[in-house]
Scaffold this active site. Structure first.
Site, PDB file in Angstrom:
ATOM      1  NE  ARG A 126      -3.458   0.026   2.870  1.00 57.95           N
ATOM      2  CZ  ARG A 126      -4.038   0.167   4.055  1.00 57.95           C
ATOM      3  NH1 ARG A 126      -3.929  -0.774   4.974  1.00 57.95           N
ATOM      4  NH2 ARG A 126      -4.728   1.271   4.334  1.00 57.95           N
ATOM      5  CG  HIS A 127      -1.306   4.627   0.365  1.00 55.04           C
ATOM      6  ND1 HIS A 127      -1.426   5.056   1.674  1.00 55.04           N
ATOM      7  CD2 HIS A 127      -2.483   4.045   0.041  1.00 55.04           C
ATOM      8  CE1 HIS A 127      -2.648   4.763   2.110  1.00 55.04           C
ATOM      9  NE2 HIS A 127      -3.298   4.135   1.133  1.00 55.04           N
ATOM     10  CG  ASN A 154      -4.237   5.780   5.851  1.00 57.69           C
ATOM     11  OD1 ASN A 154      -3.213   5.648   5.174  1.00 57.69           O
ATOM     12  ND2 ASN A 154      -5.399   5.313   5.457  1.00 57.69           N
ATOM     13  CG  HIS A 178      -5.292   2.935  -2.829  1.00 58.76           C
ATOM     14  ND1 HIS A 178      -5.080   4.145  -2.221  1.00 58.76           N
ATOM     15  CD2 HIS A 178      -4.977   3.109  -4.143  1.00 58.76           C
ATOM     16  CE1 HIS A 178      -4.678   5.020  -3.128  1.00 58.76           C
ATOM     17  NE2 HIS A 178      -4.595   4.427  -4.296  1.00 58.76           N
ATOM     18  NE  ARG A 186      -4.833   6.881  -0.007  1.00 58.61           N
ATOM     19  CZ  ARG A 186      -5.951   7.228  -0.622  1.00 58.61           C
ATOM     20  NH1 ARG A 186      -6.036   8.412  -1.216  1.00 58.61           N
ATOM     21  NH2 ARG A 186      -6.982   6.390  -0.661  1.00 58.61           N
ATOM     22  CD  GLU A 229      -8.999   1.683  -1.319  1.00 52.76           C
ATOM     23  OE1 GLU A 229      -8.956   0.862  -2.259  1.00 52.76           O
ATOM     24  OE2 GLU A 229      -8.774   1.374  -0.135  1.00 52.76           O
TER      25      GLU A 229
END
Lengths: 447, 528
Positions: free
Chosen positions: A234-235, A241, A369, A284, A304
């Protein structure tokens, strides 16, 4: 009138079930192709099952002695093998009629015209379509590699040492060679089939009947067996987040940026040959890739999941404003579609070209994502639609997938930069009238 | 001081938004932080340069050249991508080298049909493609075609001219692929001898092009005869001949090639990348597919067919939001819309179409329209109308009031402009590609869709450019019947006699971002 108006959701649903019949000498990759194809078809939503004749034989015979079982003059064995084939076909029929199966892969050598004729009559009687996939290979290195990878560890050779097993298996192949009749361009011109030569350097495609066969051909023409690894990550941790908010298009937090640097160091240390790097169109993932200092490609398809009306909300806010939606999602997370947004099912659909290109490529690092990574992981690890939305894909962890034998080896590498947890388990109470505390029971902590 | 974000010097947001969005510590002087160009807000007119084309997008990280550290990174990036500098107005495609598709086959085997169709498809999905038909070069060179004797293998003069034409065409191919930003060139000629194909392969190697052969093999005399009737008789070569003469001459022409024809051979040509199409798609032999674009070409070629059929395109019946001049949304049909649905049902009945498939989107208005037909239909999410993001359900007047800048930017480049939190026509084309592929596989289909969607589909069938596409006229209550004929598509427009509001907004004259409101709203169609 439900019969009159057929509202099919996906265009690849065929009206009649299809039997894919593998053809080829032993150690030509039939089971590899069968399993991979089944995994792909199931992932895109076509119910597929593999029927491996070897397994039926092992159940019938219990103990495998040696290659003599496969001699063409072994009457007793021939009877057993014919029985197994019948049983498998019966099971295929049951799979279609009782279990809503759409595609069945009949994984066996099917090397004689007689055996193929038997299958064709069976299918014609029941109204099933038949598509043959023949694997032809005369490269001794590939065959030996094949035997080493998957045959030696077969239940048939549990108590043998490597040399014995190899020798026996080669004799087994000889037994089949005597009666092998490959699909013939002339005699079999009315059949639908693809002939794969030498692991994909050449293909002969005949009479593709419908969409699903066309997709199968396209898929088979894009897969390869060159060793490589796929890295999924993932980023880095993002600002949203940290706040426990879903979706949006925020940048990396400080820790997220640290992860990006750590990822760069990791990639360097792995010394990966010709690594391709893919990201989504969202900040991101791009910021994460930028830290690597190598060219990368952006895919809109890797964006995402669109949470529609719930974009940038916390779970608490979703529960506050749309408690019913929140509950419905917990009831069927795979198919639930956010109002004005998407479902996991939609995402699988949009990720299909990504999967196809991943199959074509060799070493790739995909920076994506949470929901996206779950979909991709489910494809590689053959996870069901029920498991998919709950697969664990934590931040700051790289999953290294290496195809091996009939599946995928997974290594999980945490890059030692702390991050918030974004994984929300399915709560025990998914009723639409549940209390707020029950709904929010599994929400991970956030600022 | 932090390094700039938006790398396009004339982006109006360059310095303002940069500092706000990437939030880099101003004290970090040493590290060069290459923050992606996509941080530029939606309204930046140069954003479109970085958007997606085809299956994947490549970010061109052009960096502020004011800082010496950055230029070295740029050089390294450029070196990695090959020596060609990316041009500002076109993103770099995934494949670094251009591809030369070489047709192979006797005359009347469908080579030009395939060339044109393939070119049309590739351009539609955003891969700049051009076909080069050697026959045209020959006609320009020769001016007048006498008869088949020109093609006799012992006609020295003829051979010389034909070789020159081929080389001239190859020169133009080089120009197109190297200088004009082309990605794929289709070399449409018989290329029936190994010698000719070797020449082409050498030429491609010298210029760094990948070569992919497409051979069409057909022995069915009916197919060949039909072919000749459909496209050869109308050729400039036979302008002054009657049908019999022309057919006789053309058959002799084919004979001239037959003796020296060396088809691609499984053994001798096993190192080449090619697809052999046999009997109009009954059988294919595919060898050594090298990359993504070749894989897509093979997939496309394996899905097209020449069985006669018609594709019917129409929009849903007039909807409640249509009448109020609002875009997008998911409203139901008005009473006129319902009337249209009924008329459509009658129309379909009258047409007596064999095995008609009906497709709709997943939005109410197309589904309600299909329901009135009382036949099975399939819903495709991909056929949903363009997502207008923050402008959903707004009137043009409201968009002008709340987002005058966006409204102007859209008028400046309607194809690439993406609504904030929405889609662009370019995005639409991408999501419609599977629909097009399935339309190619199918025979008679009626597609009930939406204005922007219908424009994209129509542009594919009628080979319209990205500039024309967003302004194609697709009025409500009108069915377009498309029938493939010769090298293109015949279009019949059938208005089903139920009045509806006009939803077509032409490009206004003034597209400047500072234009006055009246000029922005000049072309908005009337509504309630």
């Amino acid at each position: 009138d439900p019969e009159k108006v057929k509202k099919k959701k996906f265009w690849w649903f065929t009206n009649s079930p299809t039997v894919i019949v593998m053809v080829g000498l032993p150690a030509r990759g039939k089971t590899y192709i069968s399993k991979k194809l089944a995994r792909y078809l199931n992932w895109i939503g076509v119910n597929t099952a593999v029927f491996n004749l070897g397994q039926y034989r092992r159940e019938a015979v219990q103990t495998y002695k040696n290659y003599e079982f496969f001699r063409p003059d072994n009457e007793e064995a021939m009877k057993i093998r014919r029985n197994c084939a019948s049983n498998a076909l019966t099971d295929i029929g049951a799979y279609f009629t009782k279990e809503q199966g759409q595609v069945a892969v009949f994984d066996a050598t099917n090397t004689t015209r007689e055996r193929r004729g038997l299958i064709l009559s069976f299918a014609k009687e029941k109204g099933y379509k038949v598509f043959f996939v023949e694997s032809v290979c005369d490269d001794p290195d590939i065959i030996e590699q094949n035997i080493m990878q998957v045959k030696l560890s077969s239940p048939d050779y549990e108590n043998c040492d490597k040399e014995e097993a190899l020798e026996d298996f080669l004799k087994r192949i000889e037994c089949y060679k005597m009666t092998y009749v490959p699909l013939d361009e002339e005699k079999d011109r009315h059949l639908s089939y693809i002939k794969i030569f030498n692991v994909g350097s050449r293909y002969l495609v005949n009479r593709v009947q419908d969409h699903i066969q066309s997709r199968i051909v396209y898929y088979l023409m894009n897969i390869h067996v060159t060793p490589r690894s796929i890295y999924l990550s993932r980023h880095g941790e993002s600002d949203l987040n940290l706040l426990g908010r879903i979706g949006g298009d925020s940048g990396l937090s400080t820790r997220g940026q640290m992860y990006a640097s750590a990822l760069a160091a990791f990639v360097q240390s792995q010394s990966i040959r010709d690594l391709k790097v893919w990201t989504s169109h969202m900040k991101r993932t791009i910021q994460t890739a930028e830290a690597l200092g190598v060219p990368y490609e952006q895919w809109k398809a890797l964006n995402e999941i669109d949470a529609g009306m719930c974009e940038e909300m916390t779970y608490e806010e979703i529960q506050g404003h749309h408690p019913e939606e929140f509950a419905l999602r917990d009831q069927d997370k795979y198919r639930y579609r956010y109002p004005k947004g998407e479902s996991y099912e939609d995402m699988v659909h949009r990720l299909e070209p990504v999967i196809m290109e991943l199959e074509r490529q060799e070493n790739v690092l995909v920076i994506c994502h949470q929901a996206v990574m779950r979909c991709l992981l489910a494809y590689f690890l053959d996870k069901s639609a029920d498991e998919l939305p709950y697969l664990r894909c934590p931040l700051h962890t790289v999953l290294k997938l290496t195809p091996v034998a009939y599946g995928c080896k997974v290594e999980s590498i945490f890059l030692n930069v702390q991050a918030v947890n974004t994984h929300r388990e399915k709560p025990p109470n998914v009723d639409i009238n549940r209390k707020t505390e029950d709904a929010l029971q599994t929400v991970p902590e956030h600022v | 001081m932090c390094v700039c974000v938006c790398v396009f010097e004339d982006c109006p947001f360059r310095f303002e938004n940069c500092k706000k969005q990437h939030g880099v510590d101003d004290n970090k002087k040493s590290s060069v932080i290459l923050v992606a160009v996509v941080l530029c807000p939606q309204s930046c007119p140069l954003r479109r340069d970085r958007e997606q084309v085809g299956v994947a997008a490549v970010l061109r990280t052009r960096i502020c050249t004011s800082r010496p550290e950055t230029t070295s990174v740029l050089r390294r990036d450029a070196a990695m991508r090959g020596s060609k500098r990316c041009r500002r107005d076109r993103p770099v495609c995934m494949t670094n080298c251009p591809t030369l598709i070489v047709m192979v086959g006797l005359p009347a085997r469908g080579k030009t049909y395939i060339s044109k169709k393939l070119t049309r498809y590739l351009n539609w999905i955003g891969v700049p493609t051009k076909e080069f038909n050697v026959g045209q070069y020959r006609r320009e060179c020769l001016k007048i075609y006498k008869n088949f004797e020109f093609f006799r293998p012992d006609n020295e003069e003829g051979l010389k001219i034909r070789r020159q034409c081929a080389l001239s065409a190859l020169n133009d191919v080089r120009q197109y692929l190297c200088m004009e930003g082309g990605q794929v060139a289709v070399f449409d000629a018989t290329n029936t001898t190994r010698e000719r194909r070797d020449t082409i392969t050498r030429f491609a190697e010298q210029n760094g092009f990948k070569v992919f052969f497409v051979e069409s093999v057909c022995e069915d005399p009916d197919v060949i005869a039909e072919n000749i009737v459909q496209v050869k008789l109308g050729s400039p070569d036979y302008i002054d001949c009657n049908t019999e003469e022309a057919v006789a001459d053309f058959m002799k022409r084919i004979k001239c090639y037959e003796n020296s024809y060396q088809p691609l051979d499984e053994g001798l040509d096993r190192e080449l990348s090619y697809i052999k199409i046999m009997d109009v798609g009954r059988r294919y032999l595919v060898n050594r597919v090298l990359d993504h674009i070749q894989s897509r070409i093979v997939y496309y070629l394996m899905n097209i067919h020449i069985t006669p059929r018609s594709i019917y395109l129409c929009r849903h019946g007039e909807s409640d939001l249509n009448v109020r001049g609002r875009i997008g949304g998911d409203s139901g049909l008005t009473s006129r819309g319902k009337e249209y649905a009924k008329s459509l049902g009658h129309f379909i009945q009258e047409q007596n179409i064999k095995d008609l498939k009906v497709w709709t989107s997943q939005m109410k208005r197309t589904i309600q329209t299909a329901e009135a037909l009382a036949v099975p239909y399939e819903q495709w999410k991909a056929l949903n109308e363009i997502d207008a993001g923050v402008c959903e359900e707004m009137m043009y007047e409201e968009i002008q009031e709340h987002f005058p800048l966006e409204f102007a930017l859209r008028d400046q480049d309607k194809y690439r402009y993406r609504y904030p939190k929405g889609e662009s026509y370019e995005d639409l084309v991408q999501r419609l590609e599977p629909v097009i592929m399935e339309l190619e596989r199918q025979e008679n289909v009626l597609v009930i869709c939406h204005q922007a969607v219908m424009r994209c589909l129509l542009a594919y069938f009628l080979d319209k450019s990205a500039e024309e596409l967003p302004y194609l006229k697709c009025p409500l209550h009108t069915v377009l019947k498309l029938t493939p004929v010769a090298y293109g598509c015949k279009v019949e427009s059938i208005f089903l006699n139920v009045e509806a509001v006009n939803t077509h907004r032409d490009k206004p004259e003034n597209v400047d971002i500072s234009r006055p409101t009246e000029e922005a709203l000049l072309t908005v169609p009337a509504h309630q």
